[in-house]
Design a protein around this motif. Structure first.
Motif, PDB file in Angstrom:
ATOM      1  N   THR A 242      39.213  78.327  55.928  1.00 38.86           N
ATOM      2  CA  THR A 242      40.090  77.676  54.944  1.00 38.86           C
ATOM      3  C   THR A 242      41.553  77.837  55.362  1.00 38.86           C
ATOM      4  OG1 THR A 242      38.486  78.078  53.221  1.00 38.86           O
ATOM      5  CG2 THR A 242      40.723  77.594  52.487  1.00 38.86           C
ATOM      6  N   PHE A 243      41.968  79.091  55.584  1.00 37.97           N
ATOM      7  CA  PHE A 243      43.348  79.286  56.031  1.00 37.97           C
ATOM      8  C   PHE A 243      43.489  78.856  57.497  1.00 37.97           C
ATOM      9  CE2 PHE A 243      43.361  82.860  52.675  1.00 37.97           C
ATOM     10  CZ  PHE A 243      43.703  81.958  51.685  1.00 37.97           C
ATOM     11  N   GLY A 244      42.416  79.018  58.272  1.00 41.37           N
ATOM     12  CA  GLY A 244      42.430  78.566  59.666  1.00 41.37           C
ATOM     13  C   GLY A 244      42.676  77.062  59.744  1.00 41.37           C
ATOM     14  N   HIS A 245      42.021  76.328  58.855  1.00 40.36           N
ATOM     15  CA  HIS A 245      42.223  74.877  58.826  1.00 40.36           C
ATOM     16  C   HIS A 245      43.676  74.555  58.488  1.00 40.36           C
ATOM     17  CE1 HIS A 245      41.408  70.624  58.022  1.00 40.36           C
ATOM     18  NE2 HIS A 245      42.215  70.780  56.998  1.00 40.36           N
ATOM     19  N   GLY A 246      44.247  75.340  57.541  1.00 38.07           N
ATOM     20  CA  GLY A 246      45.656  75.133  57.165  1.00 38.07           C
ATOM     21  C   GLY A 246      46.578  75.321  58.363  1.00 38.07           C
ATOM     22  N   VAL A 247      46.306  76.382  59.126  1.00 36.44           N
ATOM     23  CA  VAL A 247      47.130  76.695  60.305  1.00 36.44           C
ATOM     24  C   VAL A 247      46.948  75.609  61.377  1.00 36.44           C
ATOM     25  CG1 VAL A 247      47.284  78.317  62.239  1.00 36.44           C
ATOM     26  CG2 VAL A 247      47.135  79.187  59.895  1.00 36.44           C
ATOM     27  N   GLU A 248      45.682  75.202  61.588  1.00 37.03           N
ATOM     28  CA  GLU A 248      45.379  74.203  62.624  1.00 37.03           C
ATOM     29  C   GLU A 248      46.055  72.864  62.288  1.00 37.03           C
ATOM     30  OE1 GLU A 248      41.155  73.563  62.963  1.00 37.03           O
ATOM     31  OE2 GLU A 248      41.322  72.499  64.873  1.00 37.03           O
ATOM     32  N   ALA A 249      45.953  72.460  61.003  1.00 34.25           N
ATOM     33  CA  ALA A 249      46.542  71.181  60.598  1.00 34.25           C
ATOM     34  C   ALA A 249      48.072  71.264  60.634  1.00 34.25           C
ATOM     35  CB  ALA A 249      46.043  70.801  59.207  1.00 34.25           C
ATOM     36  N   ARG A 250      48.632  72.433  60.202  1.00 32.32           N
ATOM     37  CA  ARG A 250      50.093  72.596  60.232  1.00 32.32           C
ATOM     38  C   ARG A 250      50.616  72.492  61.667  1.00 32.32           C
ATOM     39  NH1 ARG A 250      54.249  73.077  61.799  1.00 32.32           N
ATOM     40  NH2 ARG A 250      56.083  74.266  61.140  1.00 32.32           N
ATOM     41  N   SER A 251      49.828  72.955  62.626  1.00 33.35           N
ATOM     42  CA  SER A 251      50.256  72.890  64.032  1.00 33.35           C
ATOM     43  C   SER A 251      50.062  71.481  64.601  1.00 33.35           C
ATOM     44  CB  SER A 251      49.459  73.883  64.898  1.00 33.35           C
ATOM     45  OG  SER A 251      48.173  73.349  65.218  1.00 33.35           O
ATOM     46  N   GLN A 252      49.608  70.572  63.747  1.00 32.46           N
ATOM     47  CA  GLN A 252      49.259  69.204  64.163  1.00 32.46           C
ATOM     48  C   GLN A 252      48.247  69.244  65.321  1.00 32.46           C
ATOM     49  OE1 GLN A 252      53.231  67.445  64.562  1.00 32.46           O
ATOM     50  NE2 GLN A 252      52.872  66.526  62.561  1.00 32.46           N
ATOM     51  N   PHE A 253      47.333  70.203  65.192  1.00 31.99           N
ATOM     52  CA  PHE A 253      46.198  70.348  66.106  1.00 31.99           C
ATOM     53  C   PHE A 253      46.638  70.688  67.530  1.00 31.99           C
ATOM     54  CE2 PHE A 253      44.826  68.075  62.414  1.00 31.99           C
ATOM     55  CZ  PHE A 253      43.672  68.767  62.078  1.00 31.99           C
ATOM     56  N   THR A 254      47.849  71.258  67.661  1.00 31.97           N
ATOM     57  CA  THR A 254      48.248  71.766  68.984  1.00 31.97           C
ATOM     58  C   THR A 254      47.648  73.150  69.189  1.00 31.97           C
ATOM     59  OG1 THR A 254      50.269  72.632  68.021  1.00 31.97           O
ATOM     60  CG2 THR A 254      50.419  70.466  69.084  1.00 31.97           C
ATOM     61  N   LEU A 255      47.359  73.864  68.094  1.00 33.37           N
ATOM     62  CA  LEU A 255      46.684  75.162  68.186  1.00 33.37           C
ATOM     63  C   LEU A 255      45.181  74.888  68.120  1.00 33.37           C
ATOM     64  CD1 LEU A 255      47.601  78.172  68.210  1.00 33.37           C
ATOM     65  CD2 LEU A 255      47.143  78.205  65.763  1.00 33.37           C
ATOM     66  N   LEU A 311      44.880  73.078  51.555  1.00 31.99           N
ATOM     67  CA  LEU A 311      44.356  72.380  50.375  1.00 31.99           C
ATOM     68  C   LEU A 311      43.836  70.986  50.696  1.00 31.99           C
ATOM     69  CD1 LEU A 311      46.792  73.499  47.550  1.00 31.99           C
ATOM     70  CD2 LEU A 311      44.450  74.216  47.992  1.00 31.99           C
ATOM     71  N   SER A 312      44.162  70.475  51.881  1.00 33.85           N
ATOM     72  CA  SER A 312      43.610  69.161  52.244  1.00 33.85           C
ATOM     73  C   SER A 312      42.203  69.316  52.830  1.00 33.85           C
ATOM     74  CB  SER A 312      44.527  68.457  53.248  1.00 33.85           C
ATOM     75  OG  SER A 312      44.505  69.170  54.469  1.00 33.85           O
ATOM     76  N   ASP A 313      41.745  70.591  52.925  1.00 34.46           N
ATOM     77  CA  ASP A 313      40.403  70.834  53.481  1.00 34.46           C
ATOM     78  C   ASP A 313      39.345  70.145  52.613  1.00 34.46           C
ATOM     79  OD1 ASP A 313      39.129  73.371  55.358  1.00 34.46           O
ATOM     80  OD2 ASP A 313      37.812  72.309  53.955  1.00 34.46           O
ATOM     81  N   LYS A 314      38.354  69.514  53.283  1.00 29.46           N
ATOM     82  CA  LYS A 314      37.351  68.760  52.518  1.00 29.46           C
ATOM     83  C   LYS A 314      36.449  69.669  51.701  1.00 29.46           C
ATOM     84  CE  LYS A 314      34.172  68.210  56.469  1.00 29.46           C
ATOM     85  NZ  LYS A 314      34.913  69.137  57.349  1.00 29.46           N
ATOM     86  N   LYS A 315      36.510  70.980  51.929  1.00 28.32           N
ATOM     87  CA  LYS A 315      35.630  71.879  51.183  1.00 28.32           C
ATOM     88  C   LYS A 315      36.222  72.271  49.827  1.00 28.32           C
ATOM     89  CE  LYS A 315      33.167  73.444  55.210  1.00 28.32           C
ATOM     90  NZ  LYS A 315      33.888  72.771  56.305  1.00 28.32           N
ATOM     91  N   ARG A 316      37.428  71.784  49.520  1.00 36.80           N
ATOM     92  CA  ARG A 316      38.015  72.058  48.207  1.00 36.80           C
ATOM     93  C   ARG A 316      37.186  71.354  47.135  1.00 36.80           C
ATOM     94  NH1 ARG A 316      44.166  70.428  46.320  1.00 36.80           N
ATOM     95  NH2 ARG A 316      43.848  70.821  44.114  1.00 36.80           N
ATOM     96  N   SER A 317      36.964  72.017  46.007  1.00 34.20           N
ATOM     97  CA  SER A 317      36.304  71.309  44.906  1.00 34.20           C
ATOM     98  C   SER A 317      37.124  71.522  43.639  1.00 34.20           C
ATOM     99  CB  SER A 317      34.851  71.767  44.746  1.00 34.20           C
ATOM    100  OG  SER A 317      34.766  72.914  43.989  1.00 34.20           O
ATOM    101  N   GLY A 318      37.767  70.441  43.177  1.00 35.98           N
ATOM    102  CA  GLY A 318      38.610  70.494  41.993  1.00 35.98           C
ATOM    103  C   GLY A 318      39.744  71.476  42.174  1.00 35.98           C
ATOM    104  N   ASN A 319      39.885  72.377  41.194  1.00 35.34           N
ATOM    105  CA  ASN A 319      41.006  73.314  41.241  1.00 35.34           C
ATOM    106  C   ASN A 319      40.631  74.643  41.849  1.00 35.34           C
ATOM    107  OD1 ASN A 319      43.209  71.931  40.486  1.00 35.34           O
ATOM    108  ND2 ASN A 319      42.833  72.191  38.267  1.00 35.34           N
TER     109      ASN A 319
END
Ligand code: NAD
Ligand code: GLY
Length: 350
Positions: A242-255, A311-319
């Motif tokens: 979850t946080f890994g996805h946040g980091v990966e997306a923030r790096s624009q997939f350079t990481l 939070l843009s991760d597809k595994k989010r469900s509602g709040n």
């Protein structure tokens, strides 16, 4: 060679060992009723292993076509997918015929999704050539392509008919790509197996590849057999993601994905220690093991930035988001966590 048998919606074997590529032809033939095989691969892997795969398939009397696309995640898209479907149609593959995915997770995901869709479904064989593909993406039947809106947003659950993991193919992997796969190996150890964790602490990157891949595959097999369609136990495989996805997306997939997962795992573990969910010693062992494998364990992004992308991760469900929390090595919990608590978790974990 080791064999791990999977009994999910489809039964299949996963074979792990040296020199297995030379057995591809006889193994595919043994699946029965097949005449034509399409090898799907990419521009780095095919020049290395395409000839050996073709020779083995030819020797078994199979008719071969090939589809080779440019290496890299950027190819895992709708355009390549449609090109592949057209190539299968042009080669006149029929319902009984088989697609062979020769490569890492990008090839396996794309080829698997094409196999799920072509003629409403044909069989496919995974021949993983990265550590990540060997321990994770080739097993369990998740197939997908990326959409402009995000990674893996179109796909299908479709189990392979066979997985042939020739450990010799890992010898040509760049060390950094091998290291990325190690993040997933460490993830399995934290989730399920204190003994494997200790083995990795002792052996470092020199671990016995056949034995460790086999163990990881057994662990994933058990999860897939319990929860093939990802509604319960399989969610645990999301540890660090979850946080890994946040980091990966923030790096624009350079990481890379592996390094992002390592940061995500270190982050959630430190947050658990700060909140009394695991001990400081457990947290130190996990972070130290990641670092010993040369994986990053923190990054200079702000908690707000990581949160926004997580939070843009597809595994989010509602709040709420299902966070996977290490309680001790080998024991992790699925914790539905309100979105408004995530920022303080990230702050505690960075
Ligand atoms: P990848 O397939 O892009 O391979 C990584 C790099 O290694 C590429 O540059 C590739 O050309 C190169 N390579 C592959 N095999 C090689 C070899 N034997 N020798 C030399 N170079 C080689 O990436 P990956 O890390 O294997 O997989 C990542 C993909 O897997 C992502 O698309 C991710 O979404 C997907 N994935 C899927 C699942 C699943 O369950 N389906 C699980 C995890 C990841
Ligand atoms: N890689 C996560 C899963 O297969 O569920």
């Amino acid at each position: 060679m080791n064999t791990v048998a999977v009994a999910a919606s489809k039964r299949y074997d996963i074979r792990i060992g040296s020199s297995l590529l030379s057995t591809l032809g006889e193994s595919v033939k043994a699946l029965g009723k097949v005449q034509k095989v399409c090898i799907v691969s990419e521009s780095t892997v095919f020049p290395l292993y395409g000839a050996a795969a073709e020779a083995s398939l030819r020797e078994a009397g199979l008719e071969i076509s090939t589809f080779v696309f440019p290496a890299g995640e950027a190819s895992k898209n709708g355009t390549t997918f449609l090109e592949l479907l057209n190539a299968l149609a042009q080669a006149k593959l029929g319902r009984q015929d088989i697609l062979v995915a020769l490569g890492g997770g990008v090839v396996g995901d794309l080829a698997g999704f094409a196999a799920a869709c072509y003629l409403r479904g044909i069989r496919f064989v995974q021949v993983p050539t990265t550590l990540l593909a060997a321990v994770d993406s080739s097993v369990g039947g998740k197939t997908a392509i990326d959409l402009p809106a995000g990674k893996n947003l179109a796909g299908a659950f479709c189990q392979p008919s066979l997985v042939l993991c020739d450990t010799d193919t890992l010898n040509t992997l760049p060390e950094d790509v091998f290291r990325d796969g190690c993040a997933e190996v460490i993830k399995y150890a934290v989730l399920y197996d204190p003994q494997l964790f200790e083995q990795l602490e002792n052996d470092g990157m020199d671990f016995d590849r056949e034995a460790v891949i086999t163990r990881c595959v057994e662990l994933k097999r058990d999860v897939v057999m319990e929860d093939e369609f990802d509604t319960g136990a399989r969610m645990k495989l999301n540890l660090g993601h979850t946080f890994g996805h946040g980091v990966e997306a923030r790096s624009q997939f350079t990481l890379s994905h592996g390094k992002s997962v390592a940061i995500g795992l270190a982050l959630v573990t430190r947050a658990c220690a700060a909140n009394g969910i695991c001990s400081a010693e457990t947290s130190k062992r996990i972070v130290d093991l990641l670092a010993a494998f040369g994986l990053p364990v923190t990054i200079g992004y702000s908690p707000d930035e990581i949160l926004q992308y997580a939070l843009s991760d597809k595994k989010r469900s509602g709040n709420s988001v299902n966070l996977i929390l290490p309680r001790s090595i080998g024991d992790c919990a699925i914790a539905p966590t309100p979105v408004d608590q995530l920022k303080s978790m990230i702050e505690a974990g960075l």
